[in-house]
Design an enzyme around this catalytic site. Structure first.
Site, PDB file in Angstrom:
ATOM      1  N   HIS A 119       9.521  83.217  18.484  1.00 29.47           N
ATOM      2  CA  HIS A 119       9.126  84.597  18.245  1.00 29.47           C
ATOM      3  C   HIS A 119      10.359  85.467  18.026  1.00 29.47           C
ATOM      4  O   HIS A 119      11.488  85.037  18.277  1.00 29.47           O
ATOM      5  CB  HIS A 119       8.286  85.126  19.416  1.00 29.47           C
TER       6      HIS A 119
HETATM    7  P1  TYD Z   1       7.099  83.963  26.200  1.00 29.79           P
HETATM    8  O1  TYD Z   1       7.973  85.167  26.138  1.00 29.79           O
HETATM    9  O2  TYD Z   1       6.272  83.631  24.995  1.00 29.79           O
HETATM   10  O3  TYD Z   1       7.937  82.673  26.610  1.00 29.79           O
HETATM   11  P2  TYD Z   1       9.220  81.936  25.961  1.00 29.79           P
HETATM   12  O4  TYD Z   1       9.798  82.826  24.885  1.00 29.79           O
HETATM   13  O5  TYD Z   1      10.129  81.761  27.129  1.00 29.79           O
HETATM   14  O6  TYD Z   1       8.767  80.622  25.430  1.00 29.79           O
HETATM   15  O7  TYD Z   1       6.146  84.107  27.476  1.00 29.79           O
HETATM   16  C1  TYD Z   1       5.352  83.056  27.929  1.00 29.79           C
HETATM   17  C2  TYD Z   1       4.096  83.643  28.579  1.00 29.79           C
HETATM   18  O8  TYD Z   1       4.442  84.459  29.700  1.00 29.79           O
HETATM   19  C3  TYD Z   1       3.308  84.530  27.615  1.00 29.79           C
HETATM   20  O9  TYD Z   1       1.929  84.264  27.830  1.00 29.79           O
HETATM   21  C4  TYD Z   1       3.627  85.925  28.051  1.00 29.79           C
HETATM   22  C5  TYD Z   1       3.963  85.784  29.531  1.00 29.79           C
HETATM   23  N1  TYD Z   1       5.015  86.747  29.961  1.00 29.79           N
HETATM   24  C6  TYD Z   1       4.659  87.809  30.802  1.00 29.79           C
HETATM   25  O10 TYD Z   1       3.499  87.977  31.200  1.00 29.79           O
HETATM   26  N2  TYD Z   1       5.659  88.681  31.191  1.00 29.79           N
HETATM   27  C7  TYD Z   1       6.941  88.540  30.787  1.00 29.79           C
HETATM   28  O11 TYD Z   1       7.820  89.372  31.169  1.00 29.79           O
HETATM   29  C8  TYD Z   1       7.284  87.442  29.897  1.00 29.79           C
HETATM   30  C9  TYD Z   1       8.682  87.234  29.401  1.00 29.79           C
HETATM   31  C10 TYD Z   1       6.275  86.584  29.532  1.00 29.79           C
END
Ligand code: TYD
Length: 148
Positions: free
Chosen positions: A49
């Protein structure tokens, strides 16, 4: 450059090391949120992302992993394996991270609170947004040149 590697001041001696990250001490933004990630299998690809506004500094406090960064034109890979460095990623950069060592712990310092609407999770949409952004920038430069 798609990122900056920040070199933190390391305090300490043979007894151990310590890094302090605080407001108004050279950190690139006011930290609103900290989260950490561990226990990810080696070949999992996380991230996938970009953010519209959010900026992050990512510190690999233990172990190692690889970050792949992409601004829509170029891709660069940077290995994080040193707790005295922080990977500073601004907005509008696509990121994927993988190749996790079993002891990898990533600490993420973020400039904004969590907001799902700040995420661009579709790569094609990201490319469209970056194209729109560069077209806007070049039309603004042309306008300014015309007025000078
Ligand atoms: P995501 O940012 O997509 O993870 P990564 O980039 O590390 O692979 O987040 C994973 C999941 O966690 C997504 O469902 C959103 C949730 N999340 C929160 O609820 N709060 C937060 O501060 C973050 C970073 C993620």
């Amino acid at each position: 450059m798609l990122y900056n590697l920040l070199d933190f001041t390391v305090r300490g001696d043979h007894q151990g090391k310590l890094v302090v990250l605080e407001k108004n001490s050279g950190f690139p933004f006011d930290i609103k949120r900290v989260y950490y990630i561990w226990g990810t299998d080696k070949n999992v690809i996380r991230g996938k992302h970009a953010h519209k506004k959010l900026e992050q500094v990512i510190v690999c406090t233990s172990g190692s992993c690889d970050f792949i960064l992409d601004d829509g034109n170029t891709r660069e890979t940077v290995r994080l394996d040193n707790p005295s460095q922080g990977l500073y990623i601004k907005h509008n950069i696509w990121r994927e991270f993988t190749n996790f060592s079993s002891d990898c712990v990533l600490m993420v310092l973020a400039s904004e609170y969590y907001d799902e609407s700040d995420y661009i999770r579709d790569y094609q949409m990201f490319l469209n947004e970056t194209k729109k952004h560069s077209a806007l920038m070049s039309s603004q430069i042309k306008k300014r040149e015309k007025n000078d």
